[in-house]
Design an enzyme around this catalytic site. Structure first.
Site, mmCIF file in Angstrom:
data_model
loop_
_atom_site.group_PDB
_atom_site.id
_atom_site.type_symbol
_atom_site.label_atom_id
_atom_site.label_comp_id
_atom_site.label_asym_id
_atom_site.label_seq_id
_atom_site.Cartn_x
_atom_site.Cartn_y
_atom_site.Cartn_z
ATOM 1 N N ARG A 1 -0.661 14.455 12.609
ATOM 2 C CA ARG A 1 0.244 14.027 11.543
ATOM 3 C C ARG A 1 0.751 15.303 10.856
ATOM 4 N NH1 ARG A 1 -0.780 8.655 10.121
ATOM 5 N NH2 ARG A 1 1.073 8.721 8.810
ATOM 6 N N ASP B 1 4.911 0.194 11.803
ATOM 7 C CA ASP B 1 3.646 -0.420 11.365
ATOM 8 C C ASP B 1 3.546 -1.880 11.778
ATOM 9 O OD1 ASP B 1 3.592 1.358 8.186
ATOM 10 O OD2 ASP B 1 3.205 1.991 10.242
ATOM 11 N N LYS C 1 0.854 -1.211 0.000
ATOM 12 C CA LYS C 1 0.000 0.000 0.000
ATOM 13 C C LYS C 1 0.878 1.246 0.000
ATOM 14 C CE LYS C 1 -1.646 1.526 4.095
ATOM 15 N NZ LYS C 1 -1.319 2.905 4.469
ATOM 16 N N ASN C 2 1.921 1.249 0.840
ATOM 17 C CA ASN C 2 2.713 2.466 1.026
ATOM 18 C C ASN C 2 3.700 2.722 -0.101
ATOM 19 O OD1 ASN C 2 1.226 2.861 3.269
ATOM 20 N ND2 ASN C 2 2.804 2.258 4.722
ATOM 21 N N CYS D 1 -4.811 11.778 12.519
ATOM 22 C CA CYS D 1 -5.475 10.472 12.373
ATOM 23 C C CYS D 1 -5.418 9.798 13.732
ATOM 24 C CB CYS D 1 -4.774 9.643 11.304
ATOM 25 S SG CYS D 1 -3.237 8.941 11.883
ATOM 26 N N ARG E 1 -8.447 -0.456 4.850
ATOM 27 C CA ARG E 1 -7.547 0.541 4.227
ATOM 28 C C ARG E 1 -6.233 -0.118 3.810
ATOM 29 N NH1 ARG E 1 -5.626 4.547 7.764
ATOM 30 N NH2 ARG E 1 -4.312 4.902 5.924
HETATM 31 C C1 EPZ Z 1 4.422 6.688 6.244
HETATM 32 O O1 EPZ Z 1 3.697 7.702 6.914
HETATM 33 C C2 EPZ Z 1 3.480 5.505 6.159
HETATM 34 N N1 EPZ Z 1 2.283 5.889 5.397
HETATM 35 C C3 EPZ Z 1 3.082 5.074 7.563
HETATM 36 O O2 EPZ Z 1 2.278 3.907 7.425
HETATM 37 C C4 EPZ Z 1 4.342 4.710 8.341
HETATM 38 O O3 EPZ Z 1 3.984 4.376 9.661
HETATM 39 C C5 EPZ Z 1 5.304 5.905 8.350
HETATM 40 O O4 EPZ Z 1 5.587 6.304 6.996
HETATM 41 C C6 EPZ Z 1 6.622 5.585 9.036
HETATM 42 O O5 EPZ Z 1 7.226 4.509 8.385
HETATM 43 C C7 EPZ Z 1 2.349 5.883 4.055
HETATM 44 O O6 EPZ Z 1 3.380 5.628 3.456
HETATM 45 C C8 EPZ Z 1 1.066 6.227 3.329
HETATM 46 P P1 EPZ Z 1 6.670 9.957 8.343
HETATM 47 P P2 EPZ Z 1 4.292 9.216 6.959
HETATM 48 O O7 EPZ Z 1 6.524 11.242 7.612
HETATM 49 O O8 EPZ Z 1 4.976 9.523 5.669
HETATM 50 C C9 EPZ Z 1 6.811 13.153 11.850
HETATM 51 C C10 EPZ Z 1 0.426 2.522 7.791
HETATM 52 O O9 EPZ Z 1 0.026 1.943 8.812
HETATM 53 N N2 EPZ Z 1 6.634 14.171 10.797
HETATM 54 O O10 EPZ Z 1 7.860 9.107 8.056
HETATM 55 O O11 EPZ Z 1 3.213 10.118 7.406
HETATM 56 C C11 EPZ Z 1 5.561 12.282 12.006
HETATM 57 O O12 EPZ Z 1 4.636 12.908 12.861
HETATM 58 C C12 EPZ Z 1 0.914 3.956 7.877
HETATM 59 O O13 EPZ Z 1 0.494 1.996 6.647
HETATM 60 C C13 EPZ Z 1 6.721 15.513 11.144
HETATM 61 O O14 EPZ Z 1 6.904 15.864 12.320
HETATM 62 O O15 EPZ Z 1 5.363 9.071 8.121
HETATM 63 C C14 EPZ Z 1 6.122 11.009 12.583
HETATM 64 O O16 EPZ Z 1 6.278 11.194 13.986
HETATM 65 C C15 EPZ Z 1 0.758 4.525 9.282
HETATM 66 N N3 EPZ Z 1 6.555 16.450 10.178
HETATM 67 C C16 EPZ Z 1 7.510 10.912 11.949
HETATM 68 O O17 EPZ Z 1 7.809 12.210 11.438
HETATM 69 C C17 EPZ Z 1 6.341 16.108 8.871
HETATM 70 O O18 EPZ Z 1 6.226 17.016 8.016
HETATM 71 C C18 EPZ Z 1 7.602 9.932 10.783
HETATM 72 O O19 EPZ Z 1 6.549 10.261 9.908
HETATM 73 C C19 EPZ Z 1 6.266 14.740 8.543
HETATM 74 C C20 EPZ Z 1 6.415 13.789 9.515
#
Ligand code: EPZ
Length: 417
Positions: A121, A306, A22-23, A116, A398
């Site tokens: 997020r 995840d 999915k990701n 979420c 999802r």
């Molecule tokens: C991706 O989310 C995945 N989603 C998530 O999978 C996964 O848990 C996550 O990466 C970490 O591997 C998709 O790919 C659609 P991040 P993403 O930006 O991109 C902080 C699932 O279950 N952050 O790497 O949103 C954030 O809050 C989902 O399939 C900021 O602070 O994750 C988090 O604490 C859940 N500012 C950390 O970074 C930003 O602008 C990592 O988030 C962006 C992120």
């Protein structure tokens, strides 16, 4: 409202095919916006989030067709540059479309994606990076109004967090920017490499994906390309947790073993035998899993956040205590309250969960709190004695396609009504 019913306590045995990630499918579908022509994406799982992505593409003027797990996208002529609030709310990761829409159309309008179930997020890293690439972004009453005169301009970007989404947005925006972009502290997840592979097939010039420094030399435009999405490593981890929770013996097909190293270590610690093959993996579990010790979620190649919920669900049955430290998301233990209804003994303090293994769980009526939390309840229900009833299935749908069917094939007594 549909519910899943599981009569647990049955040992899982047999073969399961793991579907596409999915990701990876989501950012690759966003990337087709950049290609003036027809792209063919294979191994796209039939998930709610994939459906939402296709609706966004169609809203923007793409012509999309689905043939089984293949999605064909003709983005020759776009007619829009906005993502309506309804679609943004349906899938918060739609923010990954921003870079692609802005790069292709010179402007983009979308609403702030909400938080979420995992907590807020934030998208500050996305917006800061896109502004560095020359995108003007005005935030007004929850709306992001973005524009750029001419093309985006390559630059050097350092991410304070190796954000997966921010790295993807930069790759999408920089692929057709003027000049070179270098991302420092880039996310290293396999889904990043998969996106870069697709973009390079479409004519982009990206080097270093999978490492923490990625170089993108902007090209004038991209053409349609054909691509097969990588297997979903989190789905694989979920089925492995189901095998370990039921003392089972599963052969997983269409897995990329190299994407699972951190997860495999934990299952070996839990006493499982792992036999990797070419795109297959066999897991044979002891009757009762051992403690997984301390699991700390980290950015790739560390233990994936995840996989934390399914792994924790399995460890509630271990013959010793386990500790889980959730370093990525603020609020990723909500599902633990539901596990407690099944007899699990878990104490959560902030980002730390201490799991005291119990010899057995008992079936109960529970609700999925989020995508991977819902998967954790399925894992626990497969092991619990008696019937477990799970609702709020939209969370599970999802990210998991044909979950019940796959589990029934390996001996689970599971149905959806
Ligand atoms: C991706 O989310 C995945 N989603 C998530 O999978 C996964 O848990 C996550 O990466 C970490 O591997 C998709 O790919 C659609 P991040 P993403 O930006 O991109 C902080 C699932 O279950 N952050 O790497 O949103 C954030 O809050 C989902 O399939 C900021 O602070 O994750 C988090 O604490 C859940 N500012 C950390 O970074 C930003 O602008 C990592 O988030 C962006 C992120």
């Amino acid at each position: 409202m549909a519910k899943i019913y599981i009569e647990g306590g049955r040992r899982l045995e047999g073969e399961i095919r793991v579907h596409g990630a999915k990701n990876s499918a989501l950012p690759v579908l966003a990337a087709t916006l950049l290609c003036r022509g027809v792209s063919v994406i294979h191994n796209c799982p039939p998930l709610l989030d994939v459906g939402a992505s296709i609706r966004i593409l169609e809203h923007l003027g793409c012509i999309c067709q689905r043939e089984g797990s293949t999605v064909i996208v003709d983005s020759t002529a776009l007619t829009g540059m906005d993502i309506p609030d309804t679609l943004m709310r349906e899938m918060r990761s739609s923010i990954v479309f921003l870079g692609a829409i802005a790069a292709r159309c010179g402007q983009a309008r979308l609403s702030f994606p909400g938080g979420c179930e995992l907590g807020p997020r934030p998208i500050d890293l996305h917006l800061a990076a896109l502004r560095q690439l020359g995108l003007t972004i005005e935030e007004d009453h929850g709306l992001l109004d973005c524009r750029v005169e001419g093309r985006l301009r390559g630059t050097s970007i350092h991410l304070s967090i190796p954000s997966v989404g921010a790295t993807e947005n930069i790759l999408l925006a920089a692929s057709t920017a003027r000049g070179r972009t270098v991302i420092h502290n880039a996310a290293r997840e396999p889904e990043i490499s998969d996106l870069a592979d697709f973009l390079n097939r479409a004519g982009a010039c990206i080097r270093g994906a999978g490492s923490d420094v990625i170089e993108i030399d902007g090209v004038y435009d991209l053409h349609g390309a054909e691509h097969t999405v990588i297997p979903d490593r989190i789905i694989a981890a979920t089925y492995m947790a189901a095998a370990a929770a039921t003392g089972g013996d599963l052969l997983l097909r269409d897995v990329e073993v190299s994407h699972l190293t951190a997860v495999l270590d934990s299952f070996r610690t839990a006493g499982c035998r792992i036999e990797p093959g070419l795109h297959t993996l066999r897991i044979t579990a002891p009757r009762r899993p051992h403690s997984v010790g301390t699991v700390r979620t980290m950015a790739y190649p560390g233990f994936p956040t995840d996989a934390q919920p399914p792994m924790l669900a399995m460890s509630t049955l271990a013959d010793g205590p386990s500790v889980f430290v959730e370093n990525i998301f603020e609020n990723r233990f909500k599902y633990v309250d539901e596990l407690a209804r099944m007899g699990a003994r878990v104490k959560v303090e902030g980002r730390v969960a201490v799991v005291e293994g119990v010899p057995a769980l008992s079936g109960a009526t529970v609700s999925a709190t989020d995508l991977r939390g819902g998967a954790a309840l399925v894992v626990a229900g497969l092991a619990a004695s008696g019937v477990t009833e799970i609702d709020e299935l939209r969370h599970i749908d999802r990210g998991y396609a044909d979950l019940e069917e796959s589990l029934r094939q390996v001996g689970a007594n599971i149905k959806r009504e």
